[in-house]
Design an enzyme around this catalytic site. Structure first.
Site, PDB file in Angstrom:
ATOM      1  N   GLU A  58      11.258  57.674  78.527  1.00  0.00           N
ATOM      2  CA  GLU A  58      11.896  58.677  77.679  1.00  0.00           C
ATOM      3  C   GLU A  58      12.174  58.186  76.263  1.00  0.00           C
ATOM      4  O   GLU A  58      12.027  58.934  75.289  1.00  0.00           O
ATOM      5  CB  GLU A  58      13.207  59.145  78.328  1.00  0.00           C
ATOM      6  CG  GLU A  58      13.022  59.892  79.627  1.00  0.00           C
ATOM      7  CD  GLU A  58      12.892  58.982  80.842  1.00  0.00           C
ATOM      8  OE1 GLU A  58      12.709  59.495  81.965  1.00  0.00           O
ATOM      9  OE2 GLU A  58      12.984  57.744  80.665  1.00  0.00           O
ATOM     10  N   ARG A 167      18.908  74.023  86.112  1.00  0.00           N
ATOM     11  CA  ARG A 167      18.031  74.096  87.283  1.00  0.00           C
ATOM     12  C   ARG A 167      18.336  75.321  88.139  1.00  0.00           C
ATOM     13  O   ARG A 167      17.440  75.911  88.745  1.00  0.00           O
ATOM     14  CB  ARG A 167      18.227  72.823  88.124  1.00  0.00           C
ATOM     15  CG  ARG A 167      17.453  72.801  89.424  1.00  0.00           C
ATOM     16  CD  ARG A 167      17.855  71.601  90.257  1.00  0.00           C
ATOM     17  NE  ARG A 167      17.047  71.452  91.458  1.00  0.00           N
ATOM     18  CZ  ARG A 167      17.263  70.534  92.390  1.00  0.00           C
ATOM     19  NH1 ARG A 167      18.266  69.677  92.257  1.00  0.00           N
ATOM     20  NH2 ARG A 167      16.489  70.458  93.448  1.00  0.00           N
TER      21      ARG A 167
END
Length: 314
Positions: A58, A167
């Site tokens: 990342e 989510r």
């Protein structure tokens, strides 16, 4: 409201990228080996030459995004909020924020609604972290319509933007035909004279439901959706505080450094007002079904209603 369809804003993110990708040839999407989860795989399927999988790296991904921005591209760096804001904070701050590059960060799986992935992946600190970076725009949409509009607004805005997605599937309450998204402007969803509830993200619909419960007790709650946490709609918040005298903030984030802190900062300087902050109270999350966690941590409509009654009307 309970009859409304539900869509996770991470799905909205993926769908918006595909739609906008047709309009912007310079839009490039980066991911850190999570394309299926962040839903950027949808973009990859349609525009494979403009999707870069950076692997589980990342920090490097943020550097690549910064480099692409210097060439005129519009990169969307995508991964879980815990990794985008947490693991890669230094790179976001120094490589993107400091030179004020045109990088968009698509941070999915934010908050405790990540569910069974547990405390290590449930990022309740990302808004606080991103707010501290000078010039960073921080957006936390409440539903599918707003999330897709936010992605479009981020593309049109020049500079770094942090977009927070969830989510868990949430109710779609906005009407796409009439909805208007503007960075830095809150939206009044319900008028009221007794208190103001300022909510963000998935807590917006729960706050609306809580306001309906309060109405049955004779309490009229004004509800404001703050999708842009930075820059904040100071004018609207100050006006509402003067109008109702009491303010409640609701967020799927730590009460430290999130929207509750941002609102308190403004009001303490401009119009000192009683503020009740509802969120994650200086604790980590835990593994469990998202809906049960939302309820356990008092972020569902009943929890919000109960806290307001106990703290402000007992």
């Amino acid at each position: 409201m309970s009859d409304l369809k539900k869509i996770a804003t991470r799905d909205s993110y993926g769908n918006a990228l595909v739609e906008i990708g047709a309009q912007y040839d310079d839009l490039v999407v980066l991911d850190a080996d999570l394309a299926a989860a962040t839903k950027t795989g949808k973009f990859k399927k349609v525009y494979p030459d403009r999707h870069i999988d950076c692997g589980i790296a990342e920090c490097n991904m943020m550097g690549i995004a910064a480099g692409l921005a210097t060439t005129g591209k519009i990169p969307f760096a995508s991964t879980f909020a815990m990794f985008a804001a947490g693991r890669a904070f230094e790179q976001v701050r120094n490589s993107i924020g400091y030179p004020h590059l045109n990088v968009k960060i698509g941070a999915t799986h934010a908050g405790i609604s990540v569910g069974e992935d547990g405390a290590t992946h449930q990022c309740n600190e990302d808004i606080a972290l991103m707010r501290t970076i000078p010039g960073m725009v921080v957006i936390n949409p409440a539903d599918d319509v707003e999330a897709r509009a936010a992605v479009k607004a981020a593309v049109e805005y020049y500079g770094p933007v942090y977009l927070r997605f969830g989510r868990l599937a949430t109710m779609v309450f906005n009407d796409e035909s009439t909805y208007k998204f503007e960075i830095g402007k809150g939206i009044v969803l319900r008028e009221g004279k007794d208190l103001t509830i300022i909510a963000t993200g998935l807590c917006v619909t729960e706050s609306m439901l809580a306001a309906e419960k309060l109405e049955k007790d004779g309490i009229q709650a004004k509800v404001i959706n703050i999708h842009t946490i930075k820059p904040l709609d100071d004018e609207l918040i100050i006006f509402a505080a003067k109008e109702t005298g009491k303010v409640v903030t609701v967020e799927e984030h730590s009460v430290i450094g999130g929207i509750g802190s941002a609102v308190s900062d403004i009001l303490s300087e401009s119009v000192p007002t009683q503020v009740l902050r509802i969120g994650i109270n200086d604790s980590f999350g835990e593994s469990g079904p998202a809906s049960e966690l939302i309820k356990k941590y008092g972020l569902d409509s009943e929890g919000i209603y109960t806290k307001i009654k106990d703290k402000l009307y007992s």
